[in-house]
Structures are given as structure tokens and as C-alpha cells.
Design an enzyme around this catalytic site. Structure first.
Site: not given
Length: 300
Positions: A248, A245, A280, A177, A271, A153
Site C-alpha cells: 500500500r 501494507h 508521504y 474502513k 484517506h 488494504r
């Protein structure tokens, strides 16, 4: 210090409310403030905001205009910022009626779309764009490669520190994150790009951040700087404009194109839940073809 506009003066107490009473992160405070400032400037221009004159129609018209400019996720953020502002105005007694109900709900499931990404030819074209004989080109190439190869990111790129790279072990620490730190392998091409950039950069800054501006006072790049690098590189490479993004998503798509599975995508993109990765599955044509049923009665 530049003189504040009437709108900026009016927003000072709202910013304090977001920080102290709502305890929102700095990034969210900045987002909401920018959203509300845009609304106030649209409504009052350079005049001092008179919030009792704001109507439900003003709010819905503003949001509807944003739907033609931004994607669903961004519009949802705009509505959230305005709801927070309207709630603040009502709680503080600045307006008599709570107008949060006037803001329209924005439909759109976050996993309903198909992730957009670059084709291999487009990605190669993008990566060939920076002139790696220059300091600027070396920096931009390293940024693009981190985004496209490791799926980082923008905020993760900006937070990279010199001590995060273990050259001996071929690993790097990523701050993701919720301040989560993870160790990722450092691919040879990414390591070479970083090494080349750092040699060009030299000891031109006291900061420990890897990516900095190329002019004095050599401040660390922010997420806006990373997005600008991607945007300008795309334009210069003759590609449709996009932001960080997009790369990504390209990293995830490349894994599937090379025969990887969704578990590998989840691992690379880090994730927290597999539901995020499942989007995806829509572009994994090879595996989707194995479950497609023939149309009954043949082709018409």
C-alpha cells in the site's frame, strides 16, 4: 471439538466482556484475546492463571520484550489490550488493585517515521514471482497487483465480491474502513489479472468472495491469508520479508515517483484526512529539493 486449555477457559468471560460490555468489533476482540493469551502463557505456561500473583514487573517485562520484536504501532496495540484486560480484572474483583498504571506508555508519533516501500526493480521482481500458468499463481498475482497498483488494504481485498466488479464500465466497488463503499477505476492490467484468475477458479465455490482457498472446502481468504501470500512471495522473490501494507505504501510512493501529487495519493489510498497523507511528503524528493536552502558559507 479440541479440549480447551486452562488459559482458553479463563479467557471465555473476558471475550464475552469485550463483546457485550465494551461492544468491540470482532477483529479487535480477536486481537486483544490473542495478546492477553500470549501474556498468560508467558507467565503461567500450561497452568491455570492465578491473576492475584501478577505483578507490575510481570507486565512491564512482557511489554519490553515485545518492543524488540515488533514496531511501535504493534506494541501500542499490545499495551492497549493488556490495559483493557487489567481493567476488566479489577472491575470484576478478580484482582484487588488496578494495574493499568503499571503498563508503560509507548512513545512514537504515527507520522514521525519515513514510509518504507519497494523500489521499482523490487516491485517488478515481486510481481514476476507467481507462476501464472497455475491456479495458485494466477490468484497470488491478482492479489499482489491489487495491493501494489490500487493500494488496497488486506481486508479490502478479502471483502471483494464477484458483483463488485463492473466489467463493462471498468470499475470496482471497494469496502473500506467503517463499512464505507467507494468506486475505483479498474486498471487494464488488474482487470486482466482478475479475469485470468477467475477463469482458473471456475465454479469451484458457492461463496461470492473473489479470493478463496485452492483446496476444498474453498473457503474465502482472510486477511491472514492475504498477508501470507505477500510474505511468501517476497521470500520466494529473494526480497526482505514484508506484509501487505508495505505494498500500500509502495502504491503511494509510485504515484509520487511518476510526478503525482499528495492529493492524488490521498485519493487513491482513500484517506479520510490529509494529515495521514502528509507523511508521504517526506519521500517526495523532487518537491523537497525546491524548498531546500543552501548551507550558509558553502560546503565545509
Amino acid at each position: 471439538k479440541p479440549k480447551q486449555t486452562p488459559t482458553e477457559q479463563f479467557l471465555e468471560s473476558f471475550v464475552e466482556y469485550l463483546r457485550t460490555e465494551r461492544c468491540l468489533k470482532k477483529r479487535v476482540v480477536q486481537q486483544y484475546t490473542k495478546i492477553v493469551e500470549s501474556f498468560l502463557v508467558t507467565k503461567f505456561h500450561s497452568r491455570k492463571p492465578q491473576m492475584r500473583s501478577v505483578s507490575a514487573k510481570d507486565l512491564t517485562e512482557f511489554v519490553l520484550k515485545q518492543t524488540s520484536r515488533y514496531q511501535t504501532g504493534t506494541v501500542k496495540c499490545i499495551v492497549s489490550g493488556l490495559r483493557c484486560f487489567m481493567r476488566y480484572l479489577h472491575v470484576r474483583g478478580i484482582i484487588n488493585h488496578d494495574l493499568t498504571g503499571a503498563l508503560p506508555a509507548i512513545k512514537g508519533h504515527r507520522l514521525s517515521g519515513i514510509p518504507e516501500s519497494l523500489e521499482s526493480v523490487q516491485l517488478n521482481k515481486l510481481l514476476r514471482n507467481p507462476d501464472r500458468r497455475t491456479h495458485l499463481g494466477c490468484r497470488n498475482y491478482a492479489v499482489l497487483l491489487l495491493l501494489a497498483r490500487l493500494g488496497l488494504r488486506a481486508a479490502e481485498v478479502t471483502s471483494l465480491q464477484l458483483e463488485d466488479i463492473d466489467w463493462n464500465q471498468g470499475e470496482m466497488v471497494i469496502r473500506g474502513k467503517r463499512q464505507k463503499q467507494e468506486c475505483l477505476p479498474l486498471p487494464a492490467d488488474v482487470g486482466a489479472a482478475l479475469s485470468s484468475y477467475l477463469k482458473h477458479r471456475g465454479r469451484s465455490s458457492h461463496t461470492r468472495n473473489i479470493f478463496i482457498g485452492i483446496r476444498t472446502p474453498f473457503r474465502p481468504l482472510g486477511t491472514g491469508g492475504i498477508r501470507t501470500i505477500v510474505f511468501k512471495s517476497a521470500i520466494n522473490a529473494g526480497l526482505p520479508p514484508f506484509y501487505s501494507h508495505h505494498l500500500r505504501r509502495t502504491a503511494a510512493t509510485q504515484i509520487l515517483r511518476q510526478g503525482g501529487c499528495l492529493d492524488e495519493v490521498a485519493q487513491v489510498l482513500r484517506h479520510s484526512g490529509h494529515d495521514t497523507t502528509m507523511i508521504y511528503a517526506k519521500i517526495d524528493w523532487g518537491r523537497l529539493n525546491t524548498v531546500v536552502q543552501k548551507w550558509p558559507g558553502g560546503v565545509s
